[in-house]
Design an enzyme around this catalytic site. Structure first.
Site, PDB file in Angstrom:
ATOM      1  CG  ASP A 256     -54.970   4.864   4.247  1.00 10.76           C
ATOM      2  OD1 ASP A 256     -53.749   4.664   4.142  1.00 10.76           O
ATOM      3  OD2 ASP A 256     -55.624   5.606   3.479  1.00 10.76           O
ATOM      4  CD  GLU A 290     -50.683   6.354   6.186  1.00 15.66           C
ATOM      5  OE1 GLU A 290     -49.736   6.510   5.393  1.00 15.66           O
ATOM      6  OE2 GLU A 290     -51.851   6.107   5.807  1.00 15.66           O
TER       7      GLU A 290
END
Length: 582
Positions: A256, A290
């Site tokens: 993330d 990401e």
């Protein structure tokens, strides 16, 4: 199972007992507490490690007692009794007997990712029950939103504070292993969303043990930045990636918001460790990032792919007409940006973002199409809207179907968000289970965040802490369109498995042209030399184009291919053709 003795963090097992370990360099003395036993002083090394070997049965509850009187969980706890503030549990790594010991994974080119939230499925067992239908549909990889221990009974997972511990609200470690095992039985890869850029606001005791873990000179939206300059900090997270892959059999991780990790070389260091594990085990293992900044440097090394928000944003603007927030960056020359994302992955490759006023992105046209995980919906793009609106509620069905065909039959790695395959209109709302002042702060912060958007001005944003906000987020099939949408997905994924996936290694972009305000024709050369052509029109009206040649793989509107051969691409349509290699 993981060889616990090569893990720096967490308990180590040996014939002489269990060695409990904690890195607490801020303290000269730490005591080990095992429930129903007297606390014992731990031995301290010069580098701040406190250790103690004692006899302890599996299932023993333990924690660490600091000199100020605070008792804290193990920061590498494998499971918790009593949530994030409770006791850590000594887990038996051999409790579960694996069935799929010969599983070696699948190549990345075969990935069709399905992102889901474990909680709305009812936990690990509920997800396991859903797997056969997803495998039959043509999904090849399940991506779990974060499952590490978070405060309360429900959470998106990004408020986690114990990265090594599956949350007890979802099930036990053995039940998580059974889920992964079942996925492998069905030929499905299992990917796990992991969060290494911050800890949640409730239950993070690391600052009390090791304030050095965080930087005072650098801050993120979540507080002081984690100090990835320190070897012990780097090891804590690198070992966590390997832990999930070894101990639980995950086939990969999605990291993330890595743009919020200051020392980006840690990403490459960890990716190299995963490649070493891949060689050691003979398994195919995957890393997905990401990165909001569209930074592509990691993709040139050991990282498989990166989420491509630009793909989503272009399609969203074309289908909905929205232009607020970051959609402003895609409001001009949107068809040109559609052509660029299909060909190059990233739209922004160093250009200035009108929304932020800053340059964004790096060149990406040289990368393989499979370096991009593209999507029409995901947890962020739905859940970060005030009311969790899905694309199905914002765009015409024919447009969504044309976009779906483009997603699933272009050479990027496609990701489906739970419920998308049954045309669900159920919102996916932001939900937590905080209490007291933190609950008030989260609720009011959420409402303040959306007060500046015209579409939400004056509206009552759902309370993230209300149970109803969670239950309202459980996906339900569309009452009328579910069967047809499911059939569409099945058809498209069958075509992808036969005609695209085997030939994606060596695939390269071969040019694109804008043929209308919302229409493009994009081409690729597949690894076997065949030519893939995709014509997309997301306007309601037909557009003119040069005649298309080649056998038709798919048309989202009956008769669209014949019309295209005559020079007209129907509104809300996607046509895909494949010309065999010469």
């Amino acid at each position: 199972m993981t060889d616990l003795n090569r893990q720096t963090f967490g308990p180590r097992l040996s014939s002489s007992g269990t060695e409990f370990r904690v890195w607490a360099p801020a303290h000269r003395e730490v005591r080990l507490e095992i429930r129903d036993s007297d606390p014992v002083a731990m031995d301290r090394s010069e580098d701040g490690w406190h250790t103690k070997t004692v006899e302890a049965p599996f299932g023993a509850r333990y924690r660490f007692h600091l000199p100020d009187g605070l008792s804290v969980p193990d920061p590498a706890s494998r499971f918790q009794d009593g949530d994030v503030h409770g006791w850590s549990v000594l887990v038996d790594p051999d409790e579960y007997s694996w069935k799929t010991t010969g599983w070696k994974g699948r190549p990345w080119r075969e990935a069709v990712v399905y992102e889901l939230h474990v909680g709305v499925y009812g936990g690990f067992n509920g997800v396991a029950e859903a797997l056969p239908k997803l495998a039959e549909l043509g999904v090849t990889a399940i991506e779990l939103m974060p499952i590490n221990d978070f405060p309360g009974e429900r959470n998106w997972g990004y408020d986690g504070v114990l990265p090594y511990a599956p949350d007890a609200a979802y099930g036990t470690p053995a039940e998580l292993k059974a889920l992964v095992d079942r996925a492998h039985e069905l030929g499905l890869m299992m990917l796990l969303d992991v969060v290494y850029n911050h800890f949640g606001p409730d239950g993070n005791y690391i600052p009390a043990e090791a304030p050095q873990f965080f930087r005072e000179d650098l801050h993120t939206p979540w507080g002081g930045a984690i100090d990835f300059r320190l070897p012990d900090v780097r090891a804590y997270f690198t070992e966590n990636v390997l832990f999930w892959m070894e101990e639980y059999g995950f086939d990969g991780v999605r990291m993330d918001a890595v743009h919020a990790i200051s020392e980006s070389d840690w990403i490459d260091e960890t990716a190299a460790a995963v490649r070493s594990l891949e060689v050691e085990t003979g398994r195919k293992l995957h890393i997905v990032l990401e990165n909001e900044f569209n930074e592509q440097s990691h993709l040139a090394g050991d990282v498989d792919a990166q989420w491509n928000d630009d793909f989503h944003h272009v399609f969203h603007v074309l289908l909905t007409g929205e232009q607020e927030g970051y959609y402003e960056d895609f409001s001009e020359d949107t068809a040109g940006k559609l052509a660029r994302t299909l060909q190059d992955g990233f739209v922004y490759q160093g250009e200035t973002s009108p929304h932020s006023g800053k340059k964004r992105g790096t060149s990406s046209g040289h990368l393989a199409p499979t370096a991009f995980v593209s999507f029409l919906q995901n947890h962020d793009q739905i859940g970060n809207r005030a009311f969790g609106d899905r694309l199905t509620t914002l765009a015409p069905p024919q447009g969504v179907e044309a976009a779906t065909a483009a997603l699933l039959l272009c050479p990027h790695i496609p990701m489906i968000y739970m419920g998308e395959e049954v045309a669900s209109e159920t919102p996916f709302l932001f939900f937590t289970d905080h209490s007291g002042e933190l609950a008030d702060a989260v609720r009011e912060g959420r409402r303040k965040e959306f007060s500046k958007f015209a579409a939400f001005a004056g509206a009552e944003v759902p309370d993230p802490n209300a149970l109803k906000t969670f239950t309202d987020s459980i996906p339900k099939p569309h009452p009328e369109r579910a069967d047809a949408r499911l059939a569409l997905f099945r058809t498209l994924l069958t075509i992808r498995a036969a005609e695209l996936a085997p030939y994606l290694d060596g695939c390269a972009a071969a040019g694109a042209e804008v043929v209308g305000d919302k229409a493009v024709v994009s081409r690729w050369t597949l690894g076997d030399g065949s030519a893939l052509t995709m014509a997309i029109n997301l306007a309601n009206e037909p557009v003119s184009l040069s005649s298309l040649e080649g056998p038709v793989l798919f048309e989202s509107v009956a008769g669209a291919a014949d019309m295209a051969r005559s020079g007209s691409l129907p509104g809300f349509s996607t046509i895909v053709l494949k010309e065999p290699a010469a």
